[in-house]
Design a protein around this motif. Structure first.
Motif, PDB file in Angstrom:
ATOM      1  N   GLU A 470      -0.653   3.573  -9.828  1.00 33.36           N
ATOM      2  CA  GLU A 470      -1.022   4.962  -9.550  1.00 33.36           C
ATOM      3  C   GLU A 470      -1.933   5.444 -10.675  1.00 33.36           C
ATOM      4  O   GLU A 470      -1.610   5.244 -11.857  1.00 33.36           O
ATOM      5  N   ASN A 529      -3.834  10.665  -6.807  1.00 36.92           N
ATOM      6  CA  ASN A 529      -3.234  11.960  -6.424  1.00 36.92           C
ATOM      7  C   ASN A 529      -4.313  12.922  -5.919  1.00 36.92           C
ATOM      8  O   ASN A 529      -5.353  13.080  -6.537  1.00 36.92           O
ATOM      9  N   GLU A 561      -2.076  10.158  -2.535  1.00 37.05           N
ATOM     10  CA  GLU A 561      -0.754  10.785  -2.653  1.00 37.05           C
ATOM     11  C   GLU A 561      -0.908  12.286  -2.459  1.00 37.05           C
ATOM     12  O   GLU A 561      -1.646  12.942  -3.188  1.00 37.05           O
ATOM     13  N   ASP A 591       4.133  12.426  -1.818  1.00 32.45           N
ATOM     14  CA  ASP A 591       4.579  12.484  -3.209  1.00 32.45           C
ATOM     15  C   ASP A 591       5.740  13.468  -3.349  1.00 32.45           C
ATOM     16  O   ASP A 591       5.874  14.386  -2.545  1.00 32.45           O
ATOM     17  N   LYS A 612       7.410   8.750  -1.388  1.00 30.78           N
ATOM     18  CA  LYS A 612       7.785   8.535  -2.788  1.00 30.78           C
ATOM     19  C   LYS A 612       8.971   9.435  -3.119  1.00 30.78           C
ATOM     20  O   LYS A 612       8.844  10.659  -3.113  1.00 30.78           O
ATOM     21  N   GLU A 648      10.308   6.732  -7.597  1.00 35.01           N
ATOM     22  CA  GLU A 648       9.570   7.135  -8.795  1.00 35.01           C
ATOM     23  C   GLU A 648      10.523   7.321  -9.966  1.00 35.01           C
ATOM     24  O   GLU A 648      11.672   7.701  -9.760  1.00 35.01           O
TER      25      GLU A 648
END
Ligand code: C2E
Ligand code: CA
Ligand code: CA
Length: 691
Positions: A470, A529, A561, A591, A612, A648
């Motif tokens: 990421e 992101n 995300e 996310d 996630k 995560e």
């Protein structure tokens, strides 16, 4: 100016109109009364004149008769009881005659004849006649007081005297004119010393007035009726005019009220607008200063209202503002003023409070009231607000200062996690200034190349292989050092700076991936992101697809995300953009799953590849049974829907084991590796098995 003074003016205008109408009615009535009096008087005069003319005509006829008789020296008639030999003519030798046939005739002098004629006339027609003289031969002819006065006046040259009088209870017009001695008069009167031309008496005529009066009264009645009708018609016109003026006046008042409302009230919510708010605040401050009491100002800003507008449309947004306005008004006293300054910003003036903490009670009340769900188009919407509070005299003495500081306090409440209120404080101002400085520095950060991307590895739980990374942004601010993204990303979102920053992230990530490829350390997937704000740009997907076209090495390797906020509205553009991107081979990750919205339906309807699980659930997965069940449930749901799950924030071996055991697909966390600069990440890749 305010509502009360317009009210007063309206009343004044209406009263003035009333007075005008009263004046018009009075003038009109007076005019007609005057006209009536004048015409009635005219009728009287006219009738009198006619009666006088009748009297004169009679007089003239008498005169003509007398003149004729006098001219002929009298008339001989048979001696009868009605016409006996006159004792007053005994001095005339030929007074009595005998006709050849032996009939006795006697001389009638003109005055006697006329008197008899007058008697007949009276009997036949009611008109009385009378001959009189100051020295009458016949005592019957002696004048009364009125006649005496008239006869004396004749000697001085008066030609006629008349009066209205009553005779035997009936109204009469009495007229008297002088009788002038002629040649023929001397026959009887020469012994009295009369000479031709002498005025020796008068002839009076009395005409009955009944018939004239009855004609006059009929004419008067008609006049009354006509003028009454005219008066009423006039009043009708006045009424018509007045009611039209009143109508116009009311329309004007209405219009003025409308203009006043437009100038002072918010059209959407009906609350006071900024103009009226400032006016009221100034006024409240004046009273607070004079009476030395506390005053509070609440500055209210709805949290994330923009989301409602963006996801549910502006019409729903407006509806929500109206409902908020209603609730705010329910929270305050009559004396307090709720205003809408614009957008989703409201204020409340509490013109009199007992102590500083009273304002907090109102603020708490407002937050509580707003926390109840709002009904919008059949759906429930939840809303929170942030409130800043300033108090006179502690925070300032003028409206501008109180407003500015309340605004700062409100921002502080927002920064402190929203759905709360804050009193203004000095540190707050310093923090606000800091924010402003940070924002201006952030603006320059791109040009000065102060950003860097770090990469955090993602491993497959089943075989521990490295499957991706990421990309996470870092800002090396020259004076501050490393600023964590949690501190500047929200600011960048608010200011719109996230758009150029977001583009930089993608460009940099693509470049770094190209570099990895080049040195033979190929990574199968890279997650980037994307902020919700970026999705609000309608061309976001198209731009990204175009960019992907220019960078074929990223094909099928990019994962974006996003947070659940993007799914709040199924009709909004972000969702269409997601479909476009998904078709181009871009994978979609949700996310911070579990922290946002409770509705899960969107997972089924939209192209979601990964979920996630938020760090907050993972961290206690071995200690907290609820968190453990939650993680299990999420994994189960995701797999049912054909999605993969990334856990995560794995920091410990136990977490890794637990999640692996529960079938979670991938893991990311400090346990495997922290986010690291690209060079360090290259080394990391070299020392791990890459899938
Ligand atoms: P996020 O997307 O949830 O990113 C994960 C965050 O968790 C990262 O924080 C990461 O360093 C941290 N993290 C990962 N594993 C662990 C762990 O085991 N323990 C702990 N305590 N933390 C862990 P970071 O890098 O500070 O980023 C914070 C947030 O900033 C991100 O949360 C993301 O929402 C945002 N962000 C970062 N980079 C970008 C970017 O390029 N664009 C946008 N729009 N947002 C970004
Ligand atoms: Ca992330
Ligand atoms: Ca996250």
């Amino acid at each position: 100016m305010d509502g009360k003074s317009t009210d007063r003016r309206e009343k004044q205008d209406l009263r003035r109109l009333g007075l005008q109408v009263l004046l018009a009615v009075s003038v009109w009535t007076l005019l007609l009364v005057g006209l009536l009096a004048w015409t009635l008087d005219n009728v009287n005069e006219e009738m009198m004149e006619l009666a006088r003319l009748e009297a004169v005509a009679n007089f003239n006829k008498d005169q003509a008769f007398r003149a004729w008789a006098t001219g002929h020296g009298g008339v001989y008639v048979p001696e009868t009881p009605r016409t006996p030999a006159s004792p007053y003519l005994s001095h005339i030798p030929e007074r009595d005659l005998v006709t050849p046939s032996g009939r006795k005739l006697t001389l009638m002098n003109p005055a006697y004849m006329v008197r008899q004629l007058m008697e007949d006339y009276d009997e036949l027609y009611g008109v009385k006649g009378r001959i009189t003289s100051l020295k009458p031969l016949n005592p019957n002819n002696r004048p009364d007081a009125w006649e005496t006065a008239a006869l004396k006046a004749f000697e001085k040259g008066t030609k006629e005297v008349f009066e209205i009088t009553e005779i035997e209870g009936r109204p009469f017009l009495r007229l008297i004119r002088p009788m002038v001695t002629t040649e023929g008069c001397l026959k009887c009167h020469s012994h009295q010393g009369y000479e031709v031309g002498d005025i020796r008496g008068g002839v009076g005529v009395s005409v009955p007035l009944d018939k004239y009066l009855s004609v006059a009264s009929e004419r008067k009645r008609n006049l009354w009726i006509i003028l009454l009708v005219v008066w009423i018609v006039g009043l009708g016109f006045i009424w018509l005019g007045a009611s039209r003026s009143r109508q116009r006046l009311l329309e004007r008042i209405d219009y003025e009220a409308h203009i006043w409302n437009q100038a002072n009230f918010d059209a959407l919510t009906g609350l006071a607008n900024r103009t009226l708010f400032m006016d009221r605040l100034d006024r409240a401050l004046t009273y607070a200063k004079r009476d030395e009491h506390l005053l509070a100002l609440l500055y209210i800003d709805l949290d994330r209202f923009k989301d409602v507008n963006d996801t549910r449309g502006h019409a729903r947004g407006d509806e929500l503002l109206q409902q908020v306005a209603q609730r705010l008004q329910q929270c305050v006293r009559d004396m307090d003023t709720v205003s809408r300054l614009g957008g989703d910003e409201f204020t409340v003036i509490l013109p009199v409070i007992r102590e500083k903490s009273s304002a907090a009670m109102v603020a708490r009340n407002i937050l509580e009231e707003l926390s109840r769900p709002f009904q919008l188009g059949g759906r429930e919407n939840y809303l929170t607000a942030s409130i800043g509070i300033t108090v006179y005299p502690d925070d300032g003495a003028d409206s501008g200062e109180l407003l500015r500081k309340a605004d700062t306090a409100m921002y502080q409440a927002k920064a402190g996690g929203r759905n709360s209120f804050r009193y203004f404080s000095v540190e707050m101002t310093q923090q606000a200034e800091l924010r402003v400085r940070l924002e201006s520095e952030l603006r320059q950060a791109l040009e000065r190349e102060e950003f860097e991307l770090h990469y955090q590895p993602v491993h497959r739980l089943s075989d521990s292989q490295l499957v991706g990374a990421e990309a996470l942004i870092r800002w090396h601010a020259p004076e501050r050092g490393l600023v964590p993204p949690d501190e500047f990303i929200p600011l960048a979102e608010e200011s719109g700076l996230i758009l150029p920053i977001g583009k930089w992230v993608i460009r940099q990530a693509f470049a770094d991936m190209a570099r990895l490829d080049k040195i033979g350390t190929r990574l199968s997937e890279l997650a980037v992101n994307i902020s919700t704000t970026q999705f609000r740009e309608k061309t976001f997907a198209a731009q990204l697809i175009e960019f992907l076209g220019k960078h074929p090495h990223m094909k099928q390797r990019l994962c974006i995300e996003i947070t659940e906020r993007v799914f709040m509205d199924e009709h909004s553009e972000p969702v269409l953009q997601l479909e476009m991107l998904h078709q181009e081979g871009v994978r979609i990750s949700i996310d911070d799953f579990g922290t946002g919205y409770s509705a899960l339906g969107y997972l089924k309807r939209f192209p979601v590849d990964n979920i996630k699980i938020d760090r907050s659930f993972v961290s206690d997965v071995n200690k907290d049974g609820e968190d453990a069940s939650l993680c299990e449930a999420i994994i189960s749901i995701a797999h049912h829907l054909g999605m993969k799950v990334v856990a995560e924030g794995i920091e410990e071996r136990e977490q890794w084991d637990f999640l692996r055991q529960k079938g979670c697909d991938f893991a990311q966390g400090y346990y495997m590796g922290k986010p690291m600069p690209v060079n360090v990440f290259i080394d990391y890749m070299k020392s791990h098995k890459v899938a």
